[in-house]
Design a protein around this motif. Structure first.
Motif, short mmCIF file in Angstrom:
data_model
loop_
_atom_site.label_atom_id
_atom_site.label_comp_id
_atom_site.label_asym_id
_atom_site.label_seq_id
_atom_site.Cartn_x
_atom_site.Cartn_y
_atom_site.Cartn_z
N ASP A 86 2.54 -5.25 -9.06
CA ASP A 86 3.32 -5.84 -7.97
C ASP A 86 4.20 -4.81 -7.28
O ASP A 86 5.31 -5.11 -6.82
CB ASP A 86 4.17 -7.00 -8.48
CG ASP A 86 4.61 -7.93 -7.34
OD1 ASP A 86 3.84 -8.08 -6.38
OD2 ASP A 86 5.74 -8.47 -7.42
N MET A 87 3.68 -3.58 -7.15
CA MET A 87 4.41 -2.51 -6.47
C MET A 87 3.93 -2.34 -5.03
O MET A 87 4.52 -1.56 -4.27
CB MET A 87 4.25 -1.20 -7.23
CG MET A 87 4.83 -1.23 -8.63
SD MET A 87 4.36 0.25 -9.58
CE MET A 87 5.12 1.54 -8.60
N ILE A 88 2.87 -3.04 -4.68
CA ILE A 88 2.31 -2.93 -3.34
C ILE A 88 1.74 -4.29 -2.95
O ILE A 88 1.17 -5.00 -3.78
CB ILE A 88 1.24 -1.81 -3.27
CG1 ILE A 88 0.91 -1.43 -1.84
CG2 ILE A 88 -0.01 -2.15 -4.07
CD1 ILE A 88 0.18 -0.09 -1.74
N GLU A 89 1.94 -4.67 -1.69
CA GLU A 89 1.55 -6.01 -1.25
C GLU A 89 0.05 -6.17 -1.17
O GLU A 89 -0.51 -7.17 -1.61
CB GLU A 89 2.18 -6.30 0.12
CG GLU A 89 2.07 -7.75 0.57
CD GLU A 89 2.97 -8.68 -0.24
OE1 GLU A 89 2.56 -9.84 -0.40
OE2 GLU A 89 4.02 -8.24 -0.70
N SER A 90 -0.64 -5.18 -0.57
CA SER A 90 -2.09 -5.31 -0.41
C SER A 90 -2.74 -3.94 -0.33
O SER A 90 -2.10 -2.93 -0.01
CB SER A 90 -2.43 -6.12 0.86
OG SER A 90 -2.10 -5.39 2.03
N LEU A 91 -4.04 -3.92 -0.60
CA LEU A 91 -4.87 -2.73 -0.44
C LEU A 91 -5.88 -3.02 0.65
O LEU A 91 -6.64 -4.00 0.56
CB LEU A 91 -5.58 -2.39 -1.75
CG LEU A 91 -4.69 -2.16 -2.97
CD1 LEU A 91 -5.54 -1.81 -4.19
CD2 LEU A 91 -3.66 -1.06 -2.71
N SER B 3 4.22 -2.00 1.52
CA SER B 3 3.53 -3.08 2.24
C SER B 3 2.02 -2.99 2.03
O SER B 3 1.38 -3.99 1.67
CB SER B 3 3.85 -3.02 3.73
OG SER B 3 3.52 -1.74 4.27
N PHE B 4 1.43 -1.81 2.23
CA PHE B 4 -0.01 -1.67 1.98
C PHE B 4 -0.38 -0.22 1.73
O PHE B 4 0.32 0.71 2.13
CB PHE B 4 -0.85 -2.25 3.13
CG PHE B 4 -0.84 -1.42 4.40
CD1 PHE B 4 -1.76 -0.39 4.58
CD2 PHE B 4 0.07 -1.69 5.41
CE1 PHE B 4 -1.76 0.36 5.75
CE2 PHE B 4 0.07 -0.94 6.59
CZ PHE B 4 -0.85 0.09 6.75
N GLY B 5 -1.50 -0.06 1.06
CA GLY B 5 -2.15 1.23 0.91
C GLY B 5 -3.54 1.09 1.49
O GLY B 5 -4.13 0.00 1.48
N SER B 6 -4.10 2.18 2.01
CA SER B 6 -5.37 2.04 2.73
C SER B 6 -6.33 3.16 2.42
O SER B 6 -6.02 4.12 1.73
CB SER B 6 -5.11 1.99 4.25
OG SER B 6 -4.55 3.22 4.70
N GLY B 7 -7.54 2.98 2.98
CA GLY B 7 -8.57 4.03 2.92
C GLY B 7 -9.47 3.89 1.72
O GLY B 7 -9.78 2.80 1.27
N GLY B 8 -9.89 5.03 1.20
CA GLY B 8 -10.65 5.05 -0.03
C GLY B 8 -9.70 4.74 -1.17
O GLY B 8 -8.74 5.46 -1.42
N ILE B 9 -9.93 3.63 -1.86
CA ILE B 9 -8.98 3.15 -2.87
C ILE B 9 -9.36 3.66 -4.26
O ILE B 9 -10.53 3.67 -4.64
CB ILE B 9 -8.93 1.61 -2.86
CG1 ILE B 9 -8.45 1.10 -1.49
CG2 ILE B 9 -8.01 1.09 -3.97
CD1 ILE B 9 -7.07 1.56 -1.08
N THR B 10 -8.34 4.09 -5.01
CA THR B 10 -8.51 4.60 -6.35
C THR B 10 -7.76 3.73 -7.36
O THR B 10 -7.00 2.84 -6.99
CB THR B 10 -7.98 6.03 -6.46
OG1 THR B 10 -6.55 6.00 -6.26
CG2 THR B 10 -8.63 6.95 -5.42
#
Length: 498
Positions: free
Chosen positions: A306-311, A289-296
């Motif tokens: 298209d493996m994750i909905e949003s950052l 659904s989402f990944g968060s924080g400091g984005i890499t």
């Protein structure tokens, strides 16, 4: 059976402590007309005086030019007793050490501190104890008026003539400006410093109406300083084996499924875990659904495939993330308050999983990422305690020992993240689960082939290699506080005696 990702029956005195049960909606409207000044006119326009609190954000990390420039201007005017409320402080800020020594700067409020400034504070050169809080604790304190800012200085890679700001365009692009947004909303005066004035920004971090003044500089920073040794994936074979072991545990627990959310820390092992997770997701054809924080770049790669909905991005940790934030609609900029303020409807409280590092972890699962065994400040919580508390499952990864020093100790030197919110420790020699997570221990024993050790077993194993060793004794001179996200003082940090 209890939900493995739940904390039912989990006695946690910190989760929710002194935090409102009703989350707040922070709505601000300032509507000021931005005015261009130079530094001389700025100091005439604003009554700079002794004892002021001024703030900075750290998205340019070790490439920041703004904090040093502003403090140089303050110093030459003889202003004293300044409190710096910087979201983080890095090696590049060495020029302010003499200003600490001559009491131009007497107070520091930050979420992370490293390099020469941290060394100076550790040696007792700062007049008053520093406050090292979390990335969520800082905006909470500002919004609740515990930390009142007189002037916020915002390093702005792109400044629109309407007062809108963006961190993701221009020669000094750093991505999201999430840690500076609360400062813009709440400071008595806001000054944007930019090397890129445009008619209107493309993807605003904050719309116009909040910037009182702006100053143009030749360059506000060097984006190459954003990437550091602490934000690069490990190549160490032992660390890579820990990452694989962690990913196997996560997989065995059934966490990697459609709609799960996760974050990994910025340390080398944590980034390697992110890579392992992404490979498992690809094999299982799972979409998060989402990944968060400091984005890499690892998260960017997942978004573009298209493996994750949003950052949900409060800070970019590498140049790939900076490029992504402009071009990918699903790469969203968020404020530090939206990220981790416990009084806000924050992202970290919706995390299923977080994987973090540690410099020390003790018998009660307390984690230290603030001080070294020598007593010197080496960092701070950043988002460590925020995510550990918010996530349903918190995993700490670490070598069992390094350079003949055990990472598992009887008592950590400084509590950064309380053990009540830590669930699992993964090392190259074994995995230990917090005894308070009886549900997790039972599930692993009954449904997986994973062999568990106790934290005491890991400690004994480490000591068999390293011996007990000697730790520098704490002095009686308090030089800083380790502060939890809700404002609770977790621990004191003491002067290093040479």
């Amino acid at each position: 059976m209890k939900n493995i990702l739940g904390r039912e029956g989990f006695d946690n005195p910190y989760k929710g402590a002194r935090v409102n049960e009703e989350k707040k909606d922070y709505n601000f409207s300032k509507n000021v007309k931005m005015e261009e000044l130079d530094f001389d006119r700025l100091f005439d326009e604003i009554n700079f005086h002794d004892g002021m609190t001024i703030s900075f954000h750290h998205h340019l990390r070790n490439g920041d030019f703004v904090l040093n420039k502003v403090m140089k201007e303050i110093h030459k005017r003889g202003i004293k007793n300044i409190r710096i409320a910087a979201s983080s402080i890095f090696d590049c800020h060495k020029p302010i050490v003499p200003m600490i020594e001559d009491e131009t700067i007497t107070d520091i409020h930050t979420s992370y501190m490293a390099g020469p400034v941290a060394r100076a504070v550790s040696e007792g050169k700062l007049k008053n104890p520093a406050y090292i809080t979390t990335h969520g604790g800082r905006p909470r304190a500002i919004l609740e008026k515990e930390l009142e800012i007189d002037v916020a200085f915002i390093a702005t890679p792109a400044l629109g003539k309407d007062g809108s700001i963006s961190g993701s365009e221009g020669v000094s692009a750093c991505g999201s400006l999430g840690y500076g947004i609360t400062d813009c909303l709440c400071a008595k005066k806001v000054v944007a410093l930019t090397d890129n004035l445009v008619d209107k920004v493309n993807k605003a971090d904050l719309e116009g109406g909040f910037i009182d003044y702006y100053i143009t500089m030749d360059k506000i920073g060097d984006p190459n300083g954003i990437v550091s040794g602490t934000t690069q994936m490990t190549k160490d074979p032992i660390n890579l084996s820990i990452a694989r072991k962690t990913a196997e545990l996560i997989d065995e627990l059934g966490i990697i499924k459609d709609g799960f959310s996760f974050q990994t820390g910025a340390g080398g092992i944590s980034l390697a875990v992110a890579k392992e997770i992404s490979e498992l997701m690809r094999e299982k054809k799972v979409k998060a659904s989402f990944g968060s924080g400091g984005i890499t770049g690892f998260f960017v790669d997942m978004l573009e495939k298209d493996m994750i909905e949003s950052l949900e991005d409060v800070q970019c940790f590498d140049l790939e993330a900076i490029k992504s934030i402009e071009k990918n609609e699903g790469h969203k900029k968020i404020s530090a308050s939206r990220y981790a303020n416990p009084n806000d409807k924050c992202v970290v409280d919706d995390l299923d999983l977080v994987v973090l590092g540690a410099s020390e972890i003790d018998m009660d699962f307390n984690v230290n990422v603030t001080t070294g065994t020598d007593g010197y400040i080496l960092g701070g919580s950043g988002g460590h305690a925020d995510t550990a508390t918010g996530a349903k499952l918190t995993i700490i990864t670490s070598k069992l020992f390094n350079a003949r020093i055990s990472s598992v100790v009887k008592d950590v030197r400084t509590i950064t993240t309380p053990g009540e919110v830590v669930d699992v420790l993964v090392t190259e020699y074994g995995i230990a689960v917090n005894p308070k997570r009886e549900d997790l221990i039972t599930y692993i024993k009954e449904n997986t082939s994973i062999e568990l050790m106790t934290i005491e077993d890991l400690y004994k194993k480490a000591i068999s290699f390293t011996g007990l060793g000697k730790r520098r004794e704490k002095s009686k001179d308090l030089i800083a506080y380790s502060v939890y996200r809700d404002g609770t003082i977790l621990d004191g940090i003491y002067k290093v005696e040479n």
